[in-house]
Enzyme design. Structure first.
Site, short mmCIF file in Angstrom:
data_model
loop_
_atom_site.label_atom_id
_atom_site.label_comp_id
_atom_site.label_asym_id
_atom_site.label_seq_id
_atom_site.Cartn_x
_atom_site.Cartn_y
_atom_site.Cartn_z
N SER A 1 35.14 29.04 39.85
CA SER A 1 34.40 29.93 40.92
C SER A 1 35.28 30.74 41.72
CB SER A 1 33.65 28.80 42.17
OG SER A 1 33.15 29.60 43.07
N HIS B 1 44.07 34.78 48.27
CA HIS B 1 42.97 33.80 48.50
C HIS B 1 43.29 32.66 49.17
CE1 HIS B 1 39.12 31.90 47.91
NE2 HIS B 1 39.94 30.78 47.84
N ASP C 1 28.40 33.04 39.22
CA ASP C 1 28.90 32.14 40.16
C ASP C 1 28.08 31.74 41.39
OD1 ASP C 1 31.23 30.75 41.48
OD2 ASP C 1 30.98 32.34 42.82
N ARG D 1 25.74 23.80 43.20
CA ARG D 1 26.71 22.70 43.30
C ARG D 1 26.70 22.24 44.77
NH1 ARG D 1 31.83 26.03 42.81
NH2 ARG D 1 32.66 24.19 43.56
#
Length: 459
Positions: free
Chosen positions: A191, A90, A169, A176
C-alpha cells in the site's frame, strides 16, 4: 505461451489458493489488482482474499508484485522533466511527526526534487494534509500538471492523492480497515510503496517509528516492515533506506495542526525552541539521506551538513514559503505565529506531582490530541486547525508539582476534561530519570534488509 500462463483466471480459485497457504504469481496478483481497480471483482471476494493474505502472509515476491500492480493501476507521475533526482520521505506515522515541513524544503534547497504525496489524520496519528489545511487557502488537491508546475518552480510540493492515482489501493485499504486486515506487513508495504512508486521516485527515505506511539509497537514487527519495504522498493528499482526512529514520546514540543506548522516555521527561521531539538535533529538526518540518495553528496553525513547549511542560511525557509504561495496558501499567517493561533479554549495543565518524566504512552497522548478536536475517528470528519497540545516537559525532564506541564488547546471548554485525564494516565513521574533512548537506532539499506529477511525466514 504455456497452458498455465494462458489459463483463464477466476477469483474464487485465487482465494482458495491463498487460503491454503500457496503462493500467487505476478499474473495472478495482477488479475486481482486489475479487477479491484475496475470494480469487476465483488467486495466480498476481495475481503475473503485479504483475510487469507492476512492469515497466511505474503511472500516478498507476492508483496513486490502487489506493489507494482497497484502502482500501475492508474495514472502515474513522471518527474523526468524536472531535470533532478526525485526523492521523497515517508513516515509510518506518529504523534507530533511534522518532519515533512522541514525535510521537503531542506532537500529541495540542496538540489533534490521532492514530489511528496501525503495523507490525512486517522486514529491517534496526525495527518500532514490536515496540518497544511491550517494555512488559509492552501490547496493540496492538485492535478498532476499543477503538481509538476509547483515542483518546477519550488523544487518541492506536498499534495494529496489524485482520484486516478493508485485506485486499486484506495479500494483495498478501505476494505482492510473494515475487515480487520490492516496489520499485515505485506499489505502495508504494498500500500505504501504503490503510492510512492507511482510518483516516479528515484529514491525514497523511510522513517519507521518504534516505541509507544508507533503504529507497530513491537520492535520486531517494525524492523520486519522496514526491511520488507526497503527490499521491495529496491527490487522495483527505487533506491531506498529506512531509519528506525524513536516514538516513545511526541516528536518536538507540539502535537496538533497549526501549532506543528508554527513550530517548523520557527526552526526554518533558525530558532531552536526548547523541546524542538529532536525534531530538528531527525529532520536533518532524514534530509541528509534524501540529499545523498538524490546524488548531491557522497555520504548521508555530508547530506546532513548540506541540510544544516540550508537551514542556517535561510534557503530552506525560502523554498517553504515559495511552495506555500505556489499552492495558494496565505503567507501573512506567518507574520505573527502566535496571533495566527486562535483556539476555542485553552488550559494550562500543571504537574500533579514532583518527579522525572520517566515514561510516556505516546499513543494515549495522540488520542488526547484527537479528543481535543485535532484529529478524526472516521475518514471525512472535520478537524480543528487550532486544537492540540504544547508540551513544556519532555521525557527525562524533572518537573516540580504545580509547574506548567502542558498547554491544551481545544475546540471548546467541554472537550478539555477527557484529554487531561488521558495525559495523566499516559505520563509516569518517577524518582529516577529514565535511560536515554537513541533518536535513530538503526538504518536498513538494501544489503542488510535482504539479510534480515533471510535470517527471519530461516529462523
Amino acid at each position: 505461451m504455456s497452458e498455465k500462463a494462458g489459463a483463464t483466471l477466476h477469483m474464487i480459485d485465487l482465494i482458495r489458493k491463498k487460503r491454503d497457504g500457496l503462493v500467487l504469481d505476478a499474473r495472478e496478483i495482477g488479475f486481482i489488482v486489475a479487477g479491484t481497480a475496475s470494480e469487476s471483482i465483488p467486495l466480498e471476494q476481495l475481503s475473503a482474499w485479504l483475510m487469507a493474505a492476512w492469515i497466511n502472509g505474503l511472500t516478498i515476491e507476492e508483496t513486490r508484485a502487489l506493489a507494482l500492480a497497484m502502482r500501475d493501476s492508474g495514472e502515474k507521475f513522471d518527474p523526468s522533466r524536472l531535470g533532478k533526482q526525485a526523492v521523497d520521505k515517508h513516515s509510518t506515522g506518529g504523534v507530533g511527526d511534522k518532519t515533512s515541513f522541514l525535510v521537503a524544503p531542506l532537500a529541495a534547497a540542496c538540489g533534490v526534487a521532492v514530489p511528496m504525496i501525503s495523507g490525512r489524520a486517522l486514529g491517534h496519528t496526525g495527518g500532514t494534509l490536515d496540518k497544511l489545511d491550517s494555512i488559509p487557502g492552501f490547496r493540496s488537491a492538485l492535478t498532476l500538471a499543477e503538481f509538476e508546475a509547483v515542483l518546477q518552480q519550488c523544487g518541492a510540493a506536498i499534495v494529496s492523492q489524485t482520484p486516478r492515482l493508485v485506485p486499486a489501493d484506495r479500494v483495498l485499504y478501505a476494505l482492510r480497515d473494515r475487515t480487520g486486515t490492516v496489520e499485515c506487513p505485506g499489505l502495508i508495504c504494498a500500500s505504501i510503496l504503490s503510492k510512492k512508486l507511482a510518483a516516479g521516485l528515484n529514491a525514497l527515505v523511510l522513517d519507521v517509528k518504534t516505541g509507544s506511539g508507533a503504529f507497530l509497537r513491537k520492535r520486531a514487527d517494525a524492523e520486519f516492515l522496514a526491511a520488507l519495504m526497503v527490499a521491495t522498493a529496491e527490487g522495483a528499482g527505487t533506491h531506498t533506506v529506512a531509519l528506525m526512529t524513536d516514538m516513545s514520546q511526541p516528536l518536538g514540543r507540539t502535537a496538533g495542526n497549526w501549532i506543528e506548522v508554527a513550530e517548523c516555521v520557527e526552526l526554518l527561521h533558525g530558532l531552536v525552541p526548547v523541546g524542538s531539538e529532536d525534531l530538528r535533529e531527525l529532520s536533518l538526518r532524514l534530509a541528509g539521506w534524501m540529499i545523498h540518495l538524490g546524488g548531491r553528496t557522497e555520504t548521508a553525513e555530508q547530506g546532513y551538513w548540506a541540510a544544516a547549511g540550508a537551514l542556517a542560511d535561510g534557503t530552506a525557509l525560502k523554498v517553504f514559503l515559495e511552495m506555500v504561495k505556489a499552492q495558494e496558501g496565505d503567507l501573512t499567517v506567518f507574520d505573527d505565529l502566535k496571533a495566527s493561533h486562535k483556539p476555542g479554549a485553552t488550559l494550562v495543565l500543571e504537574a500533579w506531582k514532583t518527579g522525572y518524566v520517566s515514561q510516556m504512552d505516546t499513543m494515549e497522548l495522540g488520542w488526547a490530541v484527537q479528543r481535543l478536536g485535532a484529529g478524526r475517528e472516521k475518514a471525512g470528519e472535520p478537524v480543528d486547525p487550532h486544537a492540540g497540545i504544547d508540551f513544556h516537559a519532555r521525557r527525562g525532564a524533572r518537573v516540580e508539582k504545580g509547574q506548567p506541564f502542558a498547554t491544551l488547546y481545544a475546540t471548546n471548554e467541554t472537550m478539555l476534561a477527557e484529554p487531561v485525564d488521558r495525559i495523566k494516565r499516559a505520563i509516569a513521574l518517577s524518582d529516577e530519570p529514565p535511560e536515554e533512548v537513541p533518536l535513530v537506532s538503526h538504518v536498513f539499506a538494501r544489503e542488510n534488509a535482504e539479510r534480515y529477511l533471510q535470517d527471519t525466514s530461516s529462523s
